[in-house]
Design a protein around this motif. Structure first.
Motif, PDB file in Angstrom:
ATOM      1  N   VAL A   1     -12.414   7.096  -8.895  1.00  0.00           N
ATOM      2  CA  VAL A   1     -13.436   7.762  -9.710  1.00  0.00           C
ATOM      3  C   VAL A   1     -13.195   9.264  -9.726  1.00  0.00           C
ATOM      4  O   VAL A   1     -13.205   9.908 -10.784  1.00  0.00           O
ATOM      5  CB  VAL A   1     -14.847   7.449  -9.165  1.00  0.00           C
ATOM      6  CG1 VAL A   1     -15.894   8.293  -9.886  1.00  0.00           C
ATOM      7  CG2 VAL A   1     -15.169   5.965  -9.318  1.00  0.00           C
ATOM      8  N   VAL A   2     -12.946   9.823  -8.552  1.00  0.00           N
ATOM      9  CA  VAL A   2     -12.735  11.279  -8.437  1.00  0.00           C
ATOM     10  C   VAL A   2     -11.473  11.701  -9.184  1.00  0.00           C
ATOM     11  O   VAL A   2     -11.468  12.697  -9.911  1.00  0.00           O
ATOM     12  CB  VAL A   2     -12.651  11.686  -6.951  1.00  0.00           C
ATOM     13  CG1 VAL A   2     -12.236  13.150  -6.820  1.00  0.00           C
ATOM     14  CG2 VAL A   2     -13.986  11.458  -6.256  1.00  0.00           C
ATOM     15  N   ALA A   3     -10.383  10.940  -9.020  1.00  0.00           N
ATOM     16  CA  ALA A   3      -9.110  11.295  -9.662  1.00  0.00           C
ATOM     17  C   ALA A   3      -9.210  11.230 -11.179  1.00  0.00           C
ATOM     18  O   ALA A   3      -8.708  12.117 -11.886  1.00  0.00           O
ATOM     19  CB  ALA A   3      -8.005  10.373  -9.165  1.00  0.00           C
TER      20      ALA A   3
ATOM     21  N   ARG B   1      -4.180   1.741 -12.663  1.00  0.00           N
ATOM     22  CA  ARG B   1      -3.633   0.453 -12.224  1.00  0.00           C
ATOM     23  C   ARG B   1      -3.255   0.505 -10.746  1.00  0.00           C
ATOM     24  O   ARG B   1      -3.498  -0.447  -9.996  1.00  0.00           O
ATOM     25  CB  ARG B   1      -2.425   0.080 -13.071  1.00  0.00           C
ATOM     26  CG  ARG B   1      -1.734  -1.202 -12.635  1.00  0.00           C
ATOM     27  CD  ARG B   1      -0.545  -1.509 -13.545  1.00  0.00           C
ATOM     28  NE  ARG B   1       0.229  -2.630 -13.070  1.00  0.00           N
ATOM     29  CZ  ARG B   1      -0.074  -3.893 -13.311  1.00  0.00           C
ATOM     30  NH1 ARG B   1      -1.144  -4.185 -14.021  1.00  0.00           N
ATOM     31  NH2 ARG B   1       0.690  -4.874 -12.844  1.00  0.00           N
ATOM     32  N   ALA B   2      -2.660   1.623 -10.312  1.00  0.00           N
ATOM     33  CA  ALA B   2      -2.264   1.755  -8.909  1.00  0.00           C
ATOM     34  C   ALA B   2      -3.492   1.772  -7.998  1.00  0.00           C
ATOM     35  O   ALA B   2      -3.460   1.224  -6.890  1.00  0.00           O
ATOM     36  CB  ALA B   2      -1.430   3.014  -8.713  1.00  0.00           C
TER      37      ALA B   2
ATOM     38  N   LEU C   1       0.839  -1.212   0.000  1.00  0.00           N
ATOM     39  CA  LEU C   1       0.000   0.000   0.000  1.00  0.00           C
ATOM     40  C   LEU C   1       0.867   1.253   0.000  1.00  0.00           C
ATOM     41  O   LEU C   1       0.530   2.248  -0.655  1.00  0.00           O
ATOM     42  CB  LEU C   1      -0.920  -0.004   1.219  1.00  0.00           C
ATOM     43  CG  LEU C   1      -2.089  -0.994   1.163  1.00  0.00           C
ATOM     44  CD1 LEU C   1      -2.738  -1.139   2.537  1.00  0.00           C
ATOM     45  CD2 LEU C   1      -3.123  -0.542   0.136  1.00  0.00           C
ATOM     46  N   ALA C   2       1.976   1.212   0.718  1.00  0.00           N
ATOM     47  CA  ALA C   2       2.880   2.374   0.744  1.00  0.00           C
ATOM     48  C   ALA C   2       3.485   2.615  -0.639  1.00  0.00           C
ATOM     49  O   ALA C   2       3.584   3.767  -1.090  1.00  0.00           O
ATOM     50  CB  ALA C   2       3.983   2.153   1.777  1.00  0.00           C
TER      51      ALA C   2
ATOM     52  N   VAL D   1       3.180   5.769  -5.926  1.00  0.00           N
ATOM     53  CA  VAL D   1       2.863   5.867  -7.354  1.00  0.00           C
ATOM     54  C   VAL D   1       1.805   6.940  -7.579  1.00  0.00           C
ATOM     55  O   VAL D   1       1.925   7.789  -8.475  1.00  0.00           O
ATOM     56  CB  VAL D   1       2.378   4.516  -7.905  1.00  0.00           C
ATOM     57  CG1 VAL D   1       1.879   4.680  -9.336  1.00  0.00           C
ATOM     58  CG2 VAL D   1       3.499   3.488  -7.868  1.00  0.00           C
ATOM     59  N   LEU D   2       0.756   6.926  -6.773  1.00  0.00           N
ATOM     60  CA  LEU D   2      -0.343   7.885  -6.944  1.00  0.00           C
ATOM     61  C   LEU D   2       0.090   9.304  -6.589  1.00  0.00           C
ATOM     62  O   LEU D   2      -0.514  10.266  -7.058  1.00  0.00           O
ATOM     63  CB  LEU D   2      -1.538   7.469  -6.090  1.00  0.00           C
ATOM     64  CG  LEU D   2      -2.236   6.181  -6.548  1.00  0.00           C
ATOM     65  CD1 LEU D   2      -3.365   5.813  -5.600  1.00  0.00           C
ATOM     66  CD2 LEU D   2      -2.772   6.334  -7.974  1.00  0.00           C
ATOM     67  N   ARG D   3       1.123   9.446  -5.771  1.00  0.00           N
ATOM     68  CA  ARG D   3       1.638  10.788  -5.481  1.00  0.00           C
ATOM     69  C   ARG D   3       2.205  11.419  -6.754  1.00  0.00           C
ATOM     70  O   ARG D   3       2.092  12.629  -6.962  1.00  0.00           O
ATOM     71  CB  ARG D   3       2.723  10.706  -4.405  1.00  0.00           C
ATOM     72  CG  ARG D   3       3.236  12.055  -3.927  1.00  0.00           C
ATOM     73  CD  ARG D   3       4.172  11.883  -2.761  1.00  0.00           C
ATOM     74  NE  ARG D   3       5.438  11.320  -3.172  1.00  0.00           N
ATOM     75  CZ  ARG D   3       6.460  12.055  -3.621  1.00  0.00           C
ATOM     76  NH1 ARG D   3       6.333  13.371  -3.771  1.00  0.00           N
ATOM     77  NH2 ARG D   3       7.606  11.480  -3.954  1.00  0.00           N
TER      78      ARG D   3
END
Length: 308
Positions: free
Chosen positions: A224-226, A198-199, A183-184, A189-191
């Motif tokens: 969904v929001v991103a 995929r992330a 998760l970290a 990745v999402l940062r």
């Protein structure tokens, strides 16, 4: 011959035998030294002038290059004394970092570790440790604050390698049930890319197999929001299907990779307990499914018998 270590990820830093060097505050001095260190070959003066001062006339660009080279040599002189002449070789028509110089770059170490990890399709513990060391080297993007074209290209290339390496480690963490670390990695990745679908799916899976279905469904909502904010698109069918499986509590954990045709005996031995445990889980799941199917068959047979 001095031994230099250059830190190019994040804050620039150059050290000699463990001692940080000073007088490298000028941005162009840092950028020029980094460029020579990354691309260790002779560079024509005219090419360097155009690369770093392309917006200026040829005459001014060459003047700026001379000034920057003088500043670089002065900084090396202040720190290394007579040894400075053996770091950057400056001739009438070309400039290069001394090919005999022992220069250690975090960027080179990072790429070397990632390349070693990519030689294996599936990760074993030893390869995973190599990739973990690689991502630790990536403190931040290459030369933050530099917006030269060459640097932007290299920054994007290295960032892509970094994200791809994190992706492989996330999969390994799920297989080895190290969910919090996975998760970290996914959050990292999402940062960098909040709309990396995929992330988001990886985090949904990790939350669910870790036993937190609520967090998994909330991650779907964040996805969904991103996607709407960044790209103006809805989630893909694959992401929606994953959400449905989680909502129905039907998501199965990833089955770990089995031993290769020609395994490394030491790595294979360390994997056997994990493989055995997961195979037992799969056997149990299949047994439950078989019992349920047999029960449903009997129910249908009884119903058909009653209709006759």
């Amino acid at each position: 011959m001095p031994t230099l270590r250059l830190q190019l990820f994040g804050r620039f830093c150059v050290s000699h035998n463990g001692r940080e060097l000073y007088n490298f505050d000028a941005a162009k001095v840092q950028e020029l030294l980094c460029y020579l260190a990354l691309f260790r070959k002779p560079h024509a003066r005219e090419m360097l002038a155009g690369t770093f001062w392309g917006e200026s006339s040829t005459t001014r660009a060459k003047k700026y290059l001379r000034q920057t080279l003088w500043q670089l040599q002065a900084a090396l002189e202040a720190n290394l004394g007579p040894l400075k002449r053996r770091v950057v070789l400056v001739e009438a028509d070309w400039v290069q970092l001394n090919p005999a110089l022992a220069a250690h770059l975090d960027v080179v170490e990072f790429e070397t570790a990632c390349a070693l990890g990519n030689e294996s399709r599936e990760l074993d513990p030893e390869t995973a440790q190599t990739l973990q060391r690689a991502v630790q080297l990536y403190r931040a993007d290459l030369l933050e604050g530099c917006y030269q074209d060459w640097c932007l290209y290299e920054r994007e290339r290295l960032q892509s390698i970094y994200l791809a390496t994190l992706d492989r480690l996330i999969r390994y963490c799920e297989i080895t049930e190290n969910y919090q670390q996975g998760l970290a990695y996914a959050a990292e990745v999402l940062r960098y890319d909040p709309a990396r679908e995929r992330a988001h799916r990886q985090m949904m899976r990790l939350y669910d197999v870790a036993g937190d279905r609520t967090a998994a469904l909330r991650q779907y909502q964040r996805c969904v929001v991103a996607l709407k904010a960044e790209l103006g698109v809805p989630p893909s069918a694959r992401t929606i299907k994953l959400r449905e499986l989680i909502d129905a509590d039907e998501l199965e954990p990833t089955i770990p990779f089995l031993l290769k045709t020609e395994p490394n005996p030491e790595n294979s031995a360390s994997l056997l307990p994990e493989v055995l445990e997961h195979l037992k889980q799969v056997r149990s799941t299949l047994s439950n499914i078989q019992r349920q199917v047999q029960k449903d068959i009997r129910t249908v047979e009884v119903a058909l018998t009653g209709r006759r």
